[in-house]
Design an enzyme around this catalytic site. Structure first.
Site, PDB file in Angstrom:
ATOM      1  N   HIS A 212      -0.411  11.340  -3.165  1.00  0.00           N
ATOM      2  CA  HIS A 212      -0.780   9.994  -2.715  1.00  0.00           C
ATOM      3  C   HIS A 212      -0.368   9.024  -3.811  1.00  0.00           C
ATOM      4  O   HIS A 212      -0.620   9.284  -4.995  1.00  0.00           O
ATOM      5  CB  HIS A 212      -2.287   9.918  -2.461  1.00  0.00           C
ATOM      6  CG  HIS A 212      -2.676   8.739  -1.622  1.00  0.00           C
ATOM      7  ND1 HIS A 212      -2.586   7.448  -2.080  1.00  0.00           N
ATOM      8  CD2 HIS A 212      -3.135   8.657  -0.354  1.00  0.00           C
ATOM      9  CE1 HIS A 212      -2.984   6.618  -1.115  1.00  0.00           C
ATOM     10  NE2 HIS A 212      -3.322   7.332  -0.058  1.00  0.00           N
TER      11      HIS A 212
ATOM     12  N   ARG B  55       4.606   7.672   2.053  1.00  0.00           N
ATOM     13  CA  ARG B  55       4.015   7.975   0.751  1.00  0.00           C
ATOM     14  C   ARG B  55       4.953   8.620  -0.255  1.00  0.00           C
ATOM     15  O   ARG B  55       4.851   8.390  -1.448  1.00  0.00           O
ATOM     16  CB  ARG B  55       2.873   8.959   0.953  1.00  0.00           C
ATOM     17  CG  ARG B  55       1.650   8.262   1.306  1.00  0.00           C
ATOM     18  CD  ARG B  55       0.590   9.253   1.556  1.00  0.00           C
ATOM     19  NE  ARG B  55      -0.361   8.524   2.352  1.00  0.00           N
ATOM     20  CZ  ARG B  55      -1.406   9.045   2.911  1.00  0.00           C
ATOM     21  NH1 ARG B  55      -1.652  10.318   2.762  1.00  0.00           N
ATOM     22  NH2 ARG B  55      -2.209   8.309   3.597  1.00  0.00           N
TER      23      ARG B  55
ATOM     24  N   HIS C  34      -2.603  15.284  -3.057  1.00  0.00           N
ATOM     25  CA  HIS C  34      -3.530  14.783  -2.045  1.00  0.00           C
ATOM     26  C   HIS C  34      -3.683  15.707  -0.834  1.00  0.00           C
ATOM     27  O   HIS C  34      -4.771  15.875  -0.319  1.00  0.00           O
ATOM     28  CB  HIS C  34      -3.003  13.412  -1.602  1.00  0.00           C
ATOM     29  CG  HIS C  34      -3.829  12.713  -0.581  1.00  0.00           C
ATOM     30  ND1 HIS C  34      -5.109  12.293  -0.838  1.00  0.00           N
ATOM     31  CD2 HIS C  34      -3.562  12.338   0.704  1.00  0.00           C
ATOM     32  CE1 HIS C  34      -5.603  11.686   0.236  1.00  0.00           C
ATOM     33  NE2 HIS C  34      -4.678  11.717   1.187  1.00  0.00           N
TER      34      HIS C  34
ATOM     35  N   GLU D 184      -1.117   1.706   8.228  1.00  0.00           N
ATOM     36  CA  GLU D 184      -0.778   2.446   7.010  1.00  0.00           C
ATOM     37  C   GLU D 184       0.719   2.717   6.997  1.00  0.00           C
ATOM     38  O   GLU D 184       1.413   2.525   8.008  1.00  0.00           O
ATOM     39  CB  GLU D 184      -1.577   3.763   6.947  1.00  0.00           C
ATOM     40  CG  GLU D 184      -3.056   3.532   6.694  1.00  0.00           C
ATOM     41  CD  GLU D 184      -3.871   4.813   6.571  1.00  0.00           C
ATOM     42  OE1 GLU D 184      -4.852   4.787   5.842  1.00  0.00           O
ATOM     43  OE2 GLU D 184      -3.523   5.819   7.201  1.00  0.00           O
TER      44      GLU D 184
ATOM     45  N   ARG E   8       3.748  14.357   5.793  1.00  0.00           N
ATOM     46  CA  ARG E   8       2.698  13.941   6.734  1.00  0.00           C
ATOM     47  C   ARG E   8       2.606  12.422   6.816  1.00  0.00           C
ATOM     48  O   ARG E   8       2.513  11.739   5.798  1.00  0.00           O
ATOM     49  CB  ARG E   8       1.347  14.485   6.297  1.00  0.00           C
ATOM     50  CG  ARG E   8       0.208  13.963   7.158  1.00  0.00           C
ATOM     51  CD  ARG E   8      -1.100  14.572   6.761  1.00  0.00           C
ATOM     52  NE  ARG E   8      -1.549  14.115   5.471  1.00  0.00           N
ATOM     53  CZ  ARG E   8      -2.446  13.134   5.290  1.00  0.00           C
ATOM     54  NH1 ARG E   8      -2.948  12.491   6.322  1.00  0.00           N
ATOM     55  NH2 ARG E   8      -2.831  12.814   4.078  1.00  0.00           N
TER      56      ARG E   8
END
Ligand code: FAD
Ligand code: SIN
Length: 533
Positions: A234, A282, A343, A113, A378
């Protein structure tokens, strides 16, 4: 009013609450309260996976570096090191107790990711959260020392205070939705695991339970909070179609496996924004999409999966494939229309490495907490890991033999004074309005003027709501709305106070990072005032 007693009171049945319950059940009686069904938790919807160093090519130092880099200068390094080092053995333990992770060639399959330098996302196809939730619920349901009370809505903490700064939690006030009555639960230890708050934004991947109750009740009780301005958006949720009241997530793992982002006319724009293109963190991808939509006046961008073989799409992303197909889009043939959505909450109740909060006998872990692991942003799939590692740490640091039940205070806000309402039409209208305010005034791109307007709008809304429903009127949804008002206002104020752009906070009027803000935002309630420092 009936009083129940327990050793450990756990609020929340997501990964943090369930893991803590599983561990502490060896020491005493555990009561889990959860506001709806036991599976109604953000955990149940997690797709991508749980990050842990499991591969020979990988190393804890790389995972630590990736986490620190993403956190943009304000991660608590000790917390990051603790989490990354303790993660792999706990993820293996999850597998051993029966969580159905995907295995390939007799090893846990690892996907990739954004922001990760190596493949390290342990997963269960694209329904990792559901696998964890089901697995942990099976474990605790069969444990004689654990009781789960569903439909038990925790209203507030019950606190004994010697001084305003020396407070001890002795229990909670809870409302049983089935029995339609209030209870007091007296406990030796209270473990707060109420999860996230992103439902306070109009567009969100979170289910409607994510109203930030834990943050609001902790704030009311004077518990120290931190970093609420850092809300993660997100980049890729399905455009327009909602699933059970929330935007359906298209996992980042789809980009990890080769998905590309394009404008409606087919242009691949991410390489213009970052060398890692679709696999940048992100915040970068969400802002790039926001920018493209604004520039071109489009309503969505497209996620192109044509580089991933159809069989792999169906095998690796069965949930996404089926869900999007139910809206008439076959993702093995067509691109997916996507937009960003709120998110994850990086901030929350401030804890140390053992889950301790600023209030005696109150512990917290999971999304409601702020351990400092994420800093200002994060890294993908670090939240299930954080919840697991720090709920485990908390369970190891309480010795129930040394703790007794403490007396309840003589005055609790007793529900006898409360008037119940049955019609919640107006409440739903106010919730809609609030979520709209948060999306437009505290969204992906912020500035001082807009944030101030947002604070004023929330103030006006609060006055209207309290005029229609005075304090003594009770309804669960109304309590959630009041909690959302509290949490929304705190996010707006914390975002206004941080006059810089760092991690998830992007301010058009302060586009650079500033050393004077290279620290946590501490949020406290003192004498009915909000202190942000
Ligand atoms: P939750 O799982 O949210 O549980 C909170 C619990 O508290 C619920 O049971 C709720 O009912 C209860 N509760 C709340 N308020 C009250 C109250 N007043 N009274 C009683 N009970 C209450 N993270 C990753 O690391 N990897 C991923 O792949 C990933 N994918 C995600 C996909 C989606 C769509 C979403 C929404 C999140 C995702 N996340 C992911 C984030 C991650 O799922 C959450 O951060 C994590 O599951 C939070 O766990 P938790 O135990 O803290 O809270
Ligand atoms: C996802 O699957 O994209 C969500 C991962 C996360 O939130 O960490």
């Amino acid at each position: 009013m009936e009083i129940k007693k327990t050793d450990f009171l756990v609020i929340g049945s997501g990964i943090a609450g369930l893991w803590f319950a599983y561990r502490t059940s060896q020491q005493g009686k555990v009561l889990i309260l959860t506001k709806k069904k036991d599976t109604d938790a953000n955990t149940n919807y997690a797709q991508g996976g749980i990050a842990a160093v499991m591969d020979k090519e990988d190393d804890v130092k790389y995972h630590i570096d990736d986490t620190l880099k993403t956190g943009d200068g304000i991660c608590h390094k000790d917390a990051v090191e603790y989490m990354v080092k303790n993660g792999p053995q706990l993820v293996e333990e999850l597998y051993r107790i029966g969580i159905d992770f995907t295995v390939e060639e007799e090893r846990l399959s690892l996907t990739k990711e954004g922001g990760h330098s190596h493949r390290r996302i342990v997963h269960s196809a694209d329904r990792t959260g559901a696998a964890i939730e089901e697995g942990l619920l099976n474990v605790v349901r069969s444990n004689k020392n654990v009781e789960i009370d569903e439909n038990s809505y925790v209203v507030d903490f019950i606190v004994n205070a010697t001084t305003p700064y020396n407070q001890d939690i002795v229990g909670v006030l809870t409302y049983d939705r089935e029995k339609e009555s209030f209870f007091i639960i007296q406990a030796k230890i209270v473990f707060l695991a109420t999860g996230g708050l992103s439902y306070i934004f109009e567009h969100t991947t979170n289910p409607p339970i994510a109203t930030g109750d834990g943050v609001a009740m902790a704030f009311r009780a004077g518990v120290r909070l931190a970093n609420l301005e850092f809300v993660q958006f997100h980049p890729t949720s399905l455009y327009k179609f909602l699933v059970n009241g929330r935007s359906f997530l298209i996992s980042e793992a789809v980009r990890g496996e080769g998905g590309k982002l394009r404008t409606i006319d087919g242009y691949r724009f991410m390489p213009d924004y970052h060398p890692q293109a679709e696999l940048a963190t992100r915040d970068i991808v969400a802002r790039a999409i926001f920018n493209e939509l604004k520039k071109r006046n489009d309503e969505y961008v497209l996620l192109d999966l044509s580089d991933i073989p159809s069989e792999d799409i169906k095998k690796k992303f069965p949930l996404i494939y089926k869900t999007v197909l139910s809206f008439g889009i076959d993702i093995t043939k067509s691109m997916i229309p996507v937009v960003p959505a709120a998110h994850y909450s990086v901030g929350g109740v401030l804890t140390d490495l053992t889950g301790k909060t600023s209030m005696t006998h109150l512990y917290a872990a999971g999304e409601v907490s702020c351990t400092g692991v994420h800093g200002a942003n994060r890294l993908a799939s670090n939240s299930l890991l954080e919840a697991l590692v720090f709920s485990d740490a908390a369970s190891k640091n309480v010795d129930i033999e040394q703790i007794s039940l403490r007396p309840l205070p003589s005055k609790i806000n007793f529900p006898e004074e409360i008037i119940y309402i049955s019609d919640n039409t107006y409440i739903e209208i106010y919730i809609k309005k609030l979520r709209w305010i948060m999306w437009y005034y505290a969204g992906i791109v912020r500035d001082g003027e807009t944030l101030k307007k947002g604070i004023n709008e929330m103030e006006k809304l609060k006055k209207e709501i309290y005029a229609l429903y005075p304090e003594e009127v009770f309804h669960v949804r109304l309590k959630e709305l009041r909690n959302m008002l509290t949490v929304g206002t705190l996010i707006l104020k914390a975002a206004l106070a941080r006059e810089e752009s760092r991690g998830l906070q992007y301010r058009k009027d302060f586009m650079q990072k500033s050393d004077s803000f290279k620290k946590d935002t501490i949020i406290e309630r003192r004498e009915h005032e909000i202190y942000i420092h």
